[in-house]
Structures are given as structure tokens and as C-alpha cells.
Design a protein around this motif. Structure first.
Motif, PDB file in Angstrom:
ATOM      1  N   VAL A 194       9.146   7.135  -0.446  1.00 62.38           N
ATOM      2  CA  VAL A 194       8.324   7.662  -1.533  1.00 62.38           C
ATOM      3  C   VAL A 194       7.260   8.609  -0.975  1.00 62.38           C
ATOM      4  O   VAL A 194       7.001   9.685  -1.525  1.00 62.38           O
ATOM      5  N   GLY A 195       6.634   8.209   0.121  1.00 57.58           N
ATOM      6  CA  GLY A 195       5.603   9.057   0.722  1.00 57.58           C
ATOM      7  C   GLY A 195       6.137  10.403   1.158  1.00 57.58           C
ATOM      8  O   GLY A 195       5.497  11.445   0.934  1.00 57.58           O
ATOM      9  N   GLU A 196       7.317  10.414   1.776  1.00 60.07           N
ATOM     10  CA  GLU A 196       7.923  11.675   2.205  1.00 60.07           C
ATOM     11  C   GLU A 196       8.267  12.551   1.004  1.00 60.07           C
ATOM     12  O   GLU A 196       8.102  13.770   1.044  1.00 60.07           O
ATOM     13  N   ALA A 197       8.759  11.930  -0.065  1.00 56.22           N
ATOM     14  CA  ALA A 197       9.186  12.693  -1.238  1.00 56.22           C
ATOM     15  C   ALA A 197       8.002  13.267  -2.016  1.00 56.22           C
ATOM     16  O   ALA A 197       8.111  14.347  -2.608  1.00 56.22           O
ATOM     17  N   LEU A 198       6.860  12.554  -1.998  1.00 52.49           N
ATOM     18  CA  LEU A 198       5.749  12.928  -2.884  1.00 52.49           C
ATOM     19  C   LEU A 198       4.495  13.401  -2.164  1.00 52.49           C
ATOM     20  O   LEU A 198       3.502  13.727  -2.823  1.00 52.49           O
ATOM     21  N   ALA A 212      -2.975   9.976   3.764  1.00 47.81           N
ATOM     22  CA  ALA A 212      -3.060   8.538   4.040  1.00 47.81           C
ATOM     23  C   ALA A 212      -2.229   7.750   3.033  1.00 47.81           C
ATOM     24  O   ALA A 212      -1.558   6.766   3.387  1.00 47.81           O
ATOM     25  N   TRP A 213      -2.286   8.156   1.770  1.00 50.40           N
ATOM     26  CA  TRP A 213      -1.467   7.489   0.753  1.00 50.40           C
ATOM     27  C   TRP A 213       0.017   7.616   1.097  1.00 50.40           C
ATOM     28  O   TRP A 213       0.771   6.630   1.050  1.00 50.40           O
ATOM     29  N   ALA A 214       0.458   8.809   1.462  1.00 49.24           N
ATOM     30  CA  ALA A 214       1.874   9.033   1.775  1.00 49.24           C
ATOM     31  C   ALA A 214       2.320   8.206   2.971  1.00 49.24           C
ATOM     32  O   ALA A 214       3.447   7.688   3.001  1.00 49.24           O
ATOM     33  N   ALA A 215       1.447   8.046   3.954  1.00 45.22           N
ATOM     34  CA  ALA A 215       1.806   7.283   5.151  1.00 45.22           C
ATOM     35  C   ALA A 215       2.073   5.818   4.827  1.00 45.22           C
ATOM     36  O   ALA A 215       2.954   5.188   5.430  1.00 45.22           O
ATOM     37  N   GLN A 216       1.323   5.255   3.867  1.00 44.84           N
ATOM     38  CA  GLN A 216       1.542   3.843   3.550  1.00 44.84           C
ATOM     39  C   GLN A 216       2.651   3.628   2.516  1.00 44.84           C
ATOM     40  O   GLN A 216       3.153   2.516   2.366  1.00 44.84           O
ATOM     41  N   ALA A 217       3.069   4.693   1.819  1.00 45.37           N
ATOM     42  CA  ALA A 217       4.189   4.597   0.870  1.00 45.37           C
ATOM     43  C   ALA A 217       5.482   4.819   1.649  1.00 45.37           C
ATOM     44  O   ALA A 217       6.212   5.789   1.453  1.00 45.37           O
ATOM     45  N   ASP A 218       5.745   3.865   2.554  1.00 43.21           N
ATOM     46  CA  ASP A 218       6.760   4.062   3.589  1.00 43.21           C
ATOM     47  C   ASP A 218       8.092   3.399   3.283  1.00 43.21           C
ATOM     48  O   ASP A 218       8.795   2.945   4.175  1.00 43.21           O
ATOM     49  N   ARG A 219       8.449   3.326   2.017  1.00 37.61           N
ATOM     50  CA  ARG A 219       9.728   2.725   1.620  1.00 37.61           C
ATOM     51  C   ARG A 219      10.265   3.471   0.410  1.00 37.61           C
ATOM     52  O   ARG A 219       9.583   4.314  -0.164  1.00 37.61           O
ATOM     53  N   VAL A 220      11.489   3.160   0.024  1.00 37.20           N
ATOM     54  CA  VAL A 220      12.064   3.812  -1.146  1.00 37.20           C
ATOM     55  C   VAL A 220      11.477   3.185  -2.409  1.00 37.20           C
ATOM     56  O   VAL A 220      10.957   2.060  -2.390  1.00 37.20           O
ATOM     57  N   ALA A 221      11.564   3.901  -3.495  1.00 37.07           N
ATOM     58  CA  ALA A 221      11.042   3.417  -4.769  1.00 37.07           C
ATOM     59  C   ALA A 221      11.948   2.338  -5.344  1.00 37.07           C
ATOM     60  O   ALA A 221      13.158   2.331  -5.091  1.00 37.07           O
ATOM     61  N   PRO A 222      11.380   1.411  -6.134  1.00 36.20           N
ATOM     62  CA  PRO A 222      12.241   0.547  -6.943  1.00 36.20           C
ATOM     63  C   PRO A 222      12.919   1.380  -8.023  1.00 36.20           C
ATOM     64  O   PRO A 222      12.574   2.547  -8.231  1.00 36.20           O
ATOM     65  N   THR A 223      13.878   0.806  -8.688  1.00 33.06           N
ATOM     66  CA  THR A 223      14.623   1.537  -9.713  1.00 33.06           C
ATOM     67  C   THR A 223      13.700   2.015 -10.825  1.00 33.06           C
ATOM     68  O   THR A 223      12.963   1.220 -11.419  1.00 33.06           O
ATOM     69  N   LEU A 224      13.723   3.318 -11.092  1.00 33.95           N
ATOM     70  CA  LEU A 224      12.982   3.851 -12.227  1.00 33.95           C
ATOM     71  C   LEU A 224      13.675   3.424 -13.517  1.00 33.95           C
ATOM     72  O   LEU A 224      14.899   3.524 -13.640  1.00 33.95           O
ATOM     73  N   TRP A 245       5.515  -1.251  -7.007  1.00 32.92           N
ATOM     74  CA  TRP A 245       4.758  -0.001  -6.976  1.00 32.92           C
ATOM     75  C   TRP A 245       3.346  -0.238  -6.449  1.00 32.92           C
ATOM     76  O   TRP A 245       2.823   0.564  -5.659  1.00 32.92           O
ATOM     77  N   ALA A 246       2.728  -1.348  -6.856  1.00 31.70           N
ATOM     78  CA  ALA A 246       1.364  -1.630  -6.416  1.00 31.70           C
ATOM     79  C   ALA A 246       1.290  -1.806  -4.902  1.00 31.70           C
ATOM     80  O   ALA A 246       0.290  -1.454  -4.270  1.00 31.70           O
ATOM     81  N   ARG A 247       2.373  -2.338  -4.300  1.00 30.55           N
ATOM     82  CA  ARG A 247       2.383  -2.489  -2.843  1.00 30.55           C
ATOM     83  C   ARG A 247       2.405  -1.140  -2.138  1.00 30.55           C
ATOM     84  O   ARG A 247       2.108  -1.053  -0.945  1.00 30.55           O
ATOM     85  N   MET A 248       2.760  -0.069  -2.868  1.00 29.78           N
ATOM     86  CA  MET A 248       2.679   1.295  -2.326  1.00 29.78           C
ATOM     87  C   MET A 248       1.487   2.037  -2.902  1.00 29.78           C
ATOM     88  O   MET A 248       1.430   3.261  -2.861  1.00 29.78           O
ATOM     89  N   SER A 249       0.548   1.298  -3.460  1.00 24.49           N
ATOM     90  CA  SER A 249      -0.661   1.870  -4.061  1.00 24.49           C
ATOM     91  C   SER A 249      -0.325   2.878  -5.151  1.00 24.49           C
ATOM     92  O   SER A 249      -0.857   3.987  -5.192  1.00 24.49           O
ATOM     93  N   ASP A 267      -8.911   3.149  -4.057  1.00 20.02           N
ATOM     94  CA  ASP A 267      -9.485   1.823  -3.884  1.00 20.02           C
ATOM     95  C   ASP A 267      -8.486   0.931  -3.150  1.00 20.02           C
ATOM     96  O   ASP A 267      -7.436   0.581  -3.695  1.00 20.02           O
ATOM     97  N   LEU A 268      -8.769   0.578  -1.919  1.00 18.14           N
ATOM     98  CA  LEU A 268      -7.849  -0.220  -1.114  1.00 18.14           C
ATOM     99  C   LEU A 268      -8.005  -1.721  -1.356  1.00 18.14           C
ATOM    100  O   LEU A 268      -7.367  -2.526  -0.680  1.00 18.14           O
ATOM    101  N   SER A 269      -8.835  -2.089  -2.327  1.00 19.80           N
ATOM    102  CA  SER A 269      -9.031  -3.513  -2.611  1.00 19.80           C
ATOM    103  C   SER A 269      -7.870  -4.118  -3.388  1.00 19.80           C
ATOM    104  O   SER A 269      -7.784  -5.334  -3.531  1.00 19.80           O
ATOM    105  N   GLY A 270      -7.003  -3.280  -3.899  1.00 17.40           N
ATOM    106  CA  GLY A 270      -5.881  -3.775  -4.689  1.00 17.40           C
ATOM    107  C   GLY A 270      -6.078  -3.638  -6.174  1.00 17.40           C
ATOM    108  O   GLY A 270      -5.199  -4.016  -6.959  1.00 17.40           O
ATOM    109  N   ASP A 271      -7.216  -3.086  -6.600  1.00 19.77           N
ATOM    110  CA  ASP A 271      -7.467  -2.856  -8.016  1.00 19.77           C
ATOM    111  C   ASP A 271      -6.578  -1.714  -8.503  1.00 19.77           C
ATOM    112  O   ASP A 271      -6.623  -0.604  -7.968  1.00 19.77           O
TER     113      ASP A 271
END
Length: 328
Positions: A194-198, A212-224, A245-249, A267-271
């Protein structure tokens, strides 16, 4: 010496939607003689992107190929049909419309007599016991018409799409054509994240946290998931998908009007309020649509079209496999 030009083949596309499958087939060398869909906004999307395509806004259940002779004897009949639900397979009337559309597509084979058939739907349709009656119906009809068929499942993430999206596929060929068909093999390259794509789109308005957001979105998306056309707004799917999705912020509870700007906090607190939501255009990238493919309508209608689409790269892979089986 000049390379020989690729011979173009012809297809009829039913339940064409936003054109994902048709676009992939076009890339594989199939030109549509006609595209059929019953939603005005989907037909408008098709016209926006391919003004030269012949598009018919009509219900598949009412379509008569005799009135459209250009569809007779095409190389391929293709459809990304409405998602069949398990409850429909066991006969519940409130969700049987998808089964009727599937049956209507098979019956269309009588009037069109294509050289090949390609249908994309849910993966459970391929093997789950509750779908056995419809598989038997399809097998009997195709055998009666002189076609041999095969069911299998593909995952879009194996074909250049940054999304874990399993698709149930039915192919059929007149005569012995099935003997030359090979199921598309997964790409050798790792799946796109997801990070590479977006990454580029997240940075378009100057959001300082985009990299920084893209670096942590380091997996494929769940099914849209496109959701129901009849109720609700646009979001990224059921509760389980939203947690992924929340696990990829990413805020999966809505669809954004635009990508985050310089003032958007991360917000990296998970909100969830501190997580960016995706735009329709970003969702389309996760489906494998090109940047320049436009979608008609208001935001929710545009997102519905994206979520319900068949990813173009999968259509291309399937189209090339069908093309090879047809001797091209």
C-alpha cells in the motif's frame, strides 16, 4: 525488420461496471464490440474513458443478442458479475438476483456463440458445497452447447495489484480450446505494498508525514468492498477490514475528498481521527486502475464503482491466457 502487429480480437463485455475487466482485456488485445451495464453512472464512466466504445445501458436479463448482431460469434464473452452470496446459492429469494444474472450470462451463450467465456466472481463459487447446484447447472448448459470449462481461483496480489483480493474464475472454450488454456502464473516480483502504491499521492498536497506513513504501510491492502448500492455511505469495508486498515494508519470508516495537506496531523496513538482516509482515486490505484482512468458521479457512487470493479491487471493476465488458448 518491423515487428508484426498484434492481431486484435473481439469481445462482448456484460456487467461491465467501471470497465476494469474490459480495460484489462483491451491491454491483452481484445476490443469490445459492445459493453453492457444497467447503471447509468457506470455507462457514463465508460464513455468518459473510451468514447469510441459502443456502450448499452440495459439490464442483462432483458438483453437480446438478436438485436445486436455484432455480438454473434465474438472471440470472447466476458463478465465481472455481481457477487454471488451463499444465501443466494441455497435459494433465498432476497439475494437470488446474483444467481439469476449468472444464469442469464450462461444462457447468453446460446445466442452469442463465442469462442470463449470468461466470468469473474467470488472465490467460494469455485469449490464450496453450497454452490454445487449452480456449478452443476453451468456444467450441463455448457456441455450441451459444446463447451468445456474450468474453475479456479486467482489472487490479485499475485498479478501486480496491491491488494489481497481472491477472485473465482470460470473459463470455457468451444470444442477442445480448453486444452490450450494455462492458468496465469503469479508474478515473480514481490507484491506491491500500500505504501509503495500510494506514497506519491499521499505527498501531493505537501503532507510532511507522507514518506513515514508510506514506510509503515508495508503490506498489501485487504479486499476493497464496494458495499450496497441501496444504502450507506462510502467506507473501506466491514469491521475486520477497518481493523486491518487501522494497522496501516488508514481511517477505513470513510472515504476522503482529498489527500492530507500540510496541516493534517498524524496521530501515532492509534486514534482513528489522526489517520488519513483514502480518496476514491487512491482506492482505484489499489485496484490497479491507471492514474488517468476517471469515474463519473458523486463520491459514494464513484467509490462503489471502484470497489465493485475487477482489477485491470488481473483482466489483462486472464485475457492473455485466453488469447493464447485461442491460438494467438
Amino acid at each position: 525488420m518491423e515487428e508484426p502487429r498484434q492481431e486484435r480480437l473481439e469481445c462482448l463485455a456484460v456487467c461491465a461496471g467501471a470497465g476494469g475487466l474490459a480495460l484489462g482485456l483491451e491491454q491483452a488485445g481484445f476490443d469490445p464490440v459492445l459493453l453492457l451495464d444497467n447503471r447509468a453512472v457506470a455507462c457514463e464512466t465508460l464513455r468518459l474513458n473510451r468514447p469510441a466504445w459502443k456502450i448499452l445501458e440495459a439490464d442483462l436479463l432483458d438483453f437480446d443478442p438478436v438485436e445486436h448482431r455484432e455480438t454473434y460469434d465474438v472471440d470472447l464473452l466476458a463478465g465481472g458479475l455481481p457477487r454471488v452470496k451463499a444465501s443466494a446459492a441455497v435459494g433465498r429469494e432476497d439475494s437470488a438476483e446474483e444467481i439469476r444474472v449468472l444464469e442469464a450470462t450462461i444462457m447468453l451463450m446460446h445466442g452469442v456463440q463465442p469462442r470463449a467465456l470468461l466470468i469473474e466472481n467470488v472465490p467460494d463459487l469455485v469449490s464450496k458445497p453450497e454452490y454445487e447446484p449452480i456449478r452443476t447447472y453451468i456444467a450441463d448448459e455448457l456441455e450441451h452447447l459444446g463447451y468445456r470449462h474450468r474453475w479456479f481461483v486467482l489472487n490479485a496480489q499475485d498479478h501486480g495489484v496491491p491488494q489481497d483480493r481472491k477472485q473465482g474464475i470460470l473459463v470455457a472454450f468451444k470444442g477442445d480450446g480448453i486444452d490450450g488454456f494455462t492458468i496465469p502464473v503469479p508474478d515473480a516480483k514481490p507484491s506491491i505494498t500500500v505504501g509503495e502504491a500510494l506514497a506519491a499521492s499521499m505527498a501531493m498536497r505537501g503532507w510532511p508525514h507522507a514518506a513515514a506513513w508510506a514506510a509503515q504501510a508495508d503490506r498489501v491492502a485487504p479486499t476493497l468492498v464496494g458495499g450496497s448500492w441501496n444504502r450507506g455511505g462510502a467506507d473501506l469495508g466491514p469491521t475486520g477490514s477497518k481493523r486491518s486498515w487501522a494497522r496501516m494508519s488508514v481511517n477505513g470508516g470513510t472515504v476522503a475528498d482529498e489527500v492530507p495537506g500540510p496541516e493534517f496531523p498524524w496521530d501515532l496513538s492509534g486514534d482513528i481521527k489522526g489517520m488519513p482516509a483514502l480518496t476514491v482515486e487512491q482506492a482505484a490505484l489499489l485496484q490497479g486502475f491507471p492514474h488517468d482512468w476517471s469515474f463519473a458521479g458523486r463520491k459514494t457512487a464513484r467509490y462503489r464503482q471502484v470497489g465493485h470493479a475487477s482489477p485491470p491487471p488481473v483482466g489483462r493476465a486472464l485475457g492473455l491466457a485466453v488469447r493464447a488458448a485461442l491460438g494467438h
